[in-house]
Design a protein around this motif. Structure first.
Motif, PDB file in Angstrom:
ATOM      1  N   LEU A 183       8.683 -14.226 -10.151  1.00 55.94           N
ATOM      2  CA  LEU A 183       8.827 -12.776 -10.251  1.00 55.94           C
ATOM      3  C   LEU A 183       8.484 -12.289 -11.660  1.00 55.94           C
ATOM      4  O   LEU A 183       7.791 -11.269 -11.833  1.00 55.94           O
ATOM      5  N   ALA A 184       8.948 -13.025 -12.665  1.00 50.78           N
ATOM      6  CA  ALA A 184       8.645 -12.641 -14.052  1.00 50.78           C
ATOM      7  C   ALA A 184       7.140 -12.749 -14.332  1.00 50.78           C
ATOM      8  O   ALA A 184       6.548 -11.872 -14.983  1.00 50.78           O
ATOM      9  N   PHE A 185       6.521 -13.814 -13.827  1.00 54.02           N
ATOM     10  CA  PHE A 185       5.072 -13.969 -14.033  1.00 54.02           C
ATOM     11  C   PHE A 185       4.297 -12.880 -13.303  1.00 54.02           C
ATOM     12  O   PHE A 185       3.285 -12.368 -13.799  1.00 54.02           O
ATOM     13  N   TRP A 186       4.769 -12.504 -12.123  1.00 55.25           N
ATOM     14  CA  TRP A 186       4.146 -11.423 -11.354  1.00 55.25           C
ATOM     15  C   TRP A 186       4.201 -10.104 -12.124  1.00 55.25           C
ATOM     16  O   TRP A 186       3.193  -9.393 -12.238  1.00 55.25           O
ATOM     17  N   GLN A 187       5.353  -9.785 -12.682  1.00 58.66           N
ATOM     18  CA  GLN A 187       5.495  -8.547 -13.448  1.00 58.66           C
ATOM     19  C   GLN A 187       4.626  -8.581 -14.701  1.00 58.66           C
ATOM     20  O   GLN A 187       3.974  -7.573 -15.050  1.00 58.66           O
ATOM     21  N   ALA A 197       2.995  -4.101  -8.835  1.00 63.24           N
ATOM     22  CA  ALA A 197       3.980  -4.764  -9.679  1.00 63.24           C
ATOM     23  C   ALA A 197       5.353  -4.737  -9.022  1.00 63.24           C
ATOM     24  O   ALA A 197       5.644  -3.874  -8.184  1.00 63.24           O
ATOM     25  N   PRO A 198       6.226  -5.701  -9.372  1.00 65.35           N
ATOM     26  CA  PRO A 198       7.587  -5.683  -8.828  1.00 65.35           C
ATOM     27  C   PRO A 198       8.312  -4.372  -9.103  1.00 65.35           C
ATOM     28  O   PRO A 198       9.104  -3.914  -8.272  1.00 65.35           O
ATOM     29  N   SER A 199       8.037  -3.754 -10.254  1.00 67.99           N
ATOM     30  CA  SER A 199       8.683  -2.478 -10.559  1.00 67.99           C
ATOM     31  C   SER A 199       8.265  -1.401  -9.558  1.00 67.99           C
ATOM     32  O   SER A 199       9.078  -0.545  -9.168  1.00 67.99           O
ATOM     33  N   ALA A 200       7.005  -1.429  -9.096  1.00 64.58           N
ATOM     34  CA  ALA A 200       6.552  -0.466  -8.088  1.00 64.58           C
ATOM     35  C   ALA A 200       7.220  -0.733  -6.739  1.00 64.58           C
ATOM     36  O   ALA A 200       7.546   0.206  -6.002  1.00 64.58           O
ATOM     37  N   VAL A 201       7.421  -1.999  -6.427  1.00 63.87           N
ATOM     38  CA  VAL A 201       8.101  -2.348  -5.174  1.00 63.87           C
ATOM     39  C   VAL A 201       9.553  -1.878  -5.218  1.00 63.87           C
ATOM     40  O   VAL A 201      10.084  -1.365  -4.232  1.00 63.87           O
ATOM     41  N   VAL A 202      10.195  -2.038  -6.371  1.00 64.69           N
ATOM     42  CA  VAL A 202      11.571  -1.565  -6.524  1.00 64.69           C
ATOM     43  C   VAL A 202      11.629  -0.051  -6.381  1.00 64.69           C
ATOM     44  O   VAL A 202      12.556   0.507  -5.762  1.00 64.69           O
ATOM     45  N   SER A 203      10.643   0.649  -6.924  1.00 63.80           N
ATOM     46  CA  SER A 203      10.599   2.106  -6.789  1.00 63.80           C
ATOM     47  C   SER A 203      10.449   2.516  -5.324  1.00 63.80           C
ATOM     48  O   SER A 203      11.089   3.481  -4.867  1.00 63.80           O
ATOM     49  N   PHE A 232      11.436   0.724  -2.792  1.00 61.68           N
ATOM     50  CA  PHE A 232      12.726   0.429  -2.168  1.00 61.68           C
ATOM     51  C   PHE A 232      13.717   1.563  -2.403  1.00 61.68           C
ATOM     52  O   PHE A 232      14.405   2.014  -1.477  1.00 61.68           O
ATOM     53  N   TRP A 233      13.784   2.032  -3.633  1.00 56.97           N
ATOM     54  CA  TRP A 233      14.733   3.098  -3.965  1.00 56.97           C
ATOM     55  C   TRP A 233      14.382   4.390  -3.223  1.00 56.97           C
ATOM     56  O   TRP A 233      15.262   5.097  -2.724  1.00 56.97           O
ATOM     57  N   GLU A 234      13.108   4.670  -3.116  1.00 56.96           N
ATOM     58  CA  GLU A 234      12.671   5.884  -2.418  1.00 56.96           C
ATOM     59  C   GLU A 234      13.057   5.839  -0.935  1.00 56.96           C
ATOM     60  O   GLU A 234      13.602   6.808  -0.397  1.00 56.96           O
ATOM     61  N   LEU A 235      12.784   4.709  -0.278  1.00 59.65           N
ATOM     62  CA  LEU A 235      13.095   4.589   1.149  1.00 59.65           C
ATOM     63  C   LEU A 235      14.598   4.467   1.391  1.00 59.65           C
ATOM     64  O   LEU A 235      15.110   4.973   2.398  1.00 59.65           O
ATOM     65  N   ALA A 236      15.297   3.800   0.486  1.00 57.35           N
ATOM     66  CA  ALA A 236      16.745   3.661   0.652  1.00 57.35           C
ATOM     67  C   ALA A 236      17.442   5.000   0.481  1.00 57.35           C
ATOM     68  O   ALA A 236      18.387   5.321   1.215  1.00 57.35           O
ATOM     69  N   ARG A 237      16.982   5.782  -0.480  1.00 58.54           N
ATOM     70  CA  ARG A 237      17.609   7.078  -0.726  1.00 58.54           C
ATOM     71  C   ARG A 237      17.384   8.041   0.436  1.00 58.54           C
ATOM     72  O   ARG A 237      18.270   8.835   0.776  1.00 58.54           O
ATOM     73  N   SER A 238      16.231   7.942   1.076  1.00 56.03           N
ATOM     74  CA  SER A 238      15.955   8.816   2.219  1.00 56.03           C
ATOM     75  C   SER A 238      16.641   8.336   3.496  1.00 56.03           C
ATOM     76  O   SER A 238      16.721   9.089   4.470  1.00 56.03           O
ATOM     77  N   GLY A 239      17.103   7.077   3.513  1.00 45.10           N
ATOM     78  CA  GLY A 239      17.752   6.521   4.694  1.00 45.10           C
ATOM     79  C   GLY A 239      16.807   5.861   5.666  1.00 45.10           C
ATOM     80  O   GLY A 239      17.248   5.231   6.646  1.00 45.10           O
ATOM     81  N   ILE A 274       4.303  -2.282   1.905  1.00 47.11           N
ATOM     82  CA  ILE A 274       3.965  -3.506   2.651  1.00 47.11           C
ATOM     83  C   ILE A 274       4.601  -4.723   1.989  1.00 47.11           C
ATOM     84  O   ILE A 274       5.202  -5.575   2.652  1.00 47.11           O
ATOM     85  N   VAL A 275       4.481  -4.810   0.658  1.00 45.27           N
ATOM     86  CA  VAL A 275       5.087  -5.932  -0.066  1.00 45.27           C
ATOM     87  C   VAL A 275       6.608  -5.887   0.072  1.00 45.27           C
ATOM     88  O   VAL A 275       7.264  -6.932   0.211  1.00 45.27           O
ATOM     89  N   LEU A 276       7.171  -4.692   0.037  1.00 52.38           N
ATOM     90  CA  LEU A 276       8.621  -4.549   0.217  1.00 52.38           C
ATOM     91  C   LEU A 276       9.051  -5.098   1.571  1.00 52.38           C
ATOM     92  O   LEU A 276      10.063  -5.805   1.667  1.00 52.38           O
ATOM     93  N   ALA A 277       8.299  -4.784   2.631  1.00 54.00           N
ATOM     94  CA  ALA A 277       8.635  -5.301   3.962  1.00 54.00           C
ATOM     95  C   ALA A 277       8.571  -6.825   3.989  1.00 54.00           C
ATOM     96  O   ALA A 277       9.442  -7.486   4.575  1.00 54.00           O
ATOM     97  N   ILE A 278       7.562  -7.390   3.332  1.00 53.40           N
ATOM     98  CA  ILE A 278       7.443  -8.854   3.280  1.00 53.40           C
ATOM     99  C   ILE A 278       8.639  -9.466   2.551  1.00 53.40           C
ATOM    100  O   ILE A 278       9.209 -10.479   2.987  1.00 53.40           O
ATOM    101  N   LEU A 279       9.032  -8.855   1.430  1.00 56.62           N
ATOM    102  CA  LEU A 279      10.170  -9.368   0.676  1.00 56.62           C
ATOM    103  C   LEU A 279      11.472  -9.243   1.466  1.00 56.62           C
ATOM    104  O   LEU A 279      12.348 -10.109   1.363  1.00 56.62           O
ATOM    105  N   ILE A 280      11.599  -8.185   2.258  1.00 57.10           N
ATOM    106  CA  ILE A 280      12.795  -8.033   3.087  1.00 57.10           C
ATOM    107  C   ILE A 280      12.875  -9.166   4.097  1.00 57.10           C
ATOM    108  O   ILE A 280      13.942  -9.759   4.314  1.00 57.10           O
ATOM    109  N   TYR A 281      11.744  -9.483   4.732  1.00 57.70           N
ATOM    110  CA  TYR A 281      11.728 -10.616   5.669  1.00 57.70           C
ATOM    111  C   TYR A 281      12.147 -11.905   4.966  1.00 57.70           C
ATOM    112  O   TYR A 281      12.932 -12.702   5.501  1.00 57.70           O
ATOM    113  N   ALA A 282      11.615 -12.120   3.746  1.00 58.24           N
ATOM    114  CA  ALA A 282      11.928 -13.352   3.021  1.00 58.24           C
ATOM    115  C   ALA A 282      13.412 -13.418   2.659  1.00 58.24           C
ATOM    116  O   ALA A 282      14.054 -14.464   2.815  1.00 58.24           O
TER     117      ALA A 282
END
Length: 287
Positions: free
Chosen positions: A53-57, A72-78, A80-87, A255-263
């Motif tokens: 994860l650190a090397f990816w960032q 970047a992982p920071s974009a994936v986190v963003s 996640f936060w956007e979709l989580a906040r909307s429900g 898309i990457v967020l969905a893959i990480l959720i599966y993992a």
């Protein structure tokens, strides 16, 4: 005299169960292996993912990776936060979790029952096992047209595909676990006068339990692969639908967020089964 006889039968039955599970009989000395603290072991398990994860960032920050190809992982986190906040994320996640849980319960339950049956009775093995082995080699993707004709594009078809995929790991490992039991233990159970139900409870089930739990671990992993396949047709909700919808709008971060959720869900499910193994099979030595 009757009480003495009952105590003797109970002791022999306890000895039989201990022989199956290889546990030390209460009152006897056992051998224990010193292990490192669990928190240290878990830290080592997460070391490689955190380094990746650190090397990816870092690669994204210095421009080695095109954000349209791999954000970047920071974009994936963003995202996640956007979709989580909307429900929306929790809505799709709970639907996918329900589909996977239903398929695992149905497929795993049938796999366990038929694995015990074919592993215990030769007639059932001869009658059923060849058909199951033929079905096992059919890819889920090849069944999608038939599943749509049988069940339509509703929930039942998706649960069917997951149940079919999770049936075989549990079935094969349960059957192998039962067939691996020493026949002398079964003969010992008969000589002690145990009923078929008691024989199953004290011999067949404890002997097959390690194999059953291995099958459950494989089944939980495969269930998410089958979920991706099942959500690729006619889905209007779920993590798979979320990823397919993001593809239409070139939302690579979603898309990457969905893959990480599966993992992550696969890792959590595997950890739960391992915890169950530690509780039900405390005599087994693990790394």
């Amino acid at each position: 005299m009757t009480q003495l006889k009952a105590n003797r039968v109970e002791v022999t039955q306890d000895a039989l169960t201990s022989a199956i599970t290889a546990r030390p009989i209460p009152g006897k000395s056992g051998t224990f292996t010193r292990r490192s603290p669990r928190w240290a072991s878990e830290g080592v398990r997460w070391l490689v993912p955190l380094l990746l994860l650190a090397f990816w960032q870092l690669s994204s920050s210095v421009g080695w990776l095109n954000p349209r190809v791999l954000p970047a992982p920071s974009a994936v986190v963003s995202a996640f936060w956007e979709l989580a906040r909307s429900g929306a994320l929790w809505h799709h996640f709970l639907i996918s979790l329900g589909r996977a849980a239903g398929g695992v319960l149905i497929g795993g339950g049938l796999g366990f029952t038929l694995g015990i049956l074919t592993g215990t009775f030769r007639g059932a093995h001869v009658l059923l096992d060849t058909s199951f082995q033929m079905l096992r080699t059919i890819p889920n993707l090849a069944l999608i047209p038939l599943v749509i004709l049988w069940f339509g594009i509703g929930e039942s078809g998706k649960v069917f595909l997951i149940a079919l995929a999770t049936f075989f790991p549990v079935y094969l490992n349960t059957q192998h676990g039962v067939q691996s039991i020493d026949p002398r233990l079964t003969e010992m159970a008969r000589s002690y006068g145990l009923s078929p139900l008691e024989t199953f409870r004290r011999v067949s089930f404890p002997g097959a339990l390690p194999g059953v739990l291995v099958g459950v671990r494989y089944a939980l992993g495969i269930s998410w692969l089958a979920l991706v396949v099942s959500e690729s047709f006619g889905a209007s909700s779920g993590i798979g639908f979320l990823a397919m919808d993001a593809r239409e709008f070139f939302r690579t971060d979603v898309i990457v967020l969905a893959i990480l959720i599966y993992a992550l869900i696969g890792k959590v499910a595997d950890a739960l089964v391992r915890a169950l193994e530690r509780r039900l099979l405390p005599w087994q030595v693990r790394a």
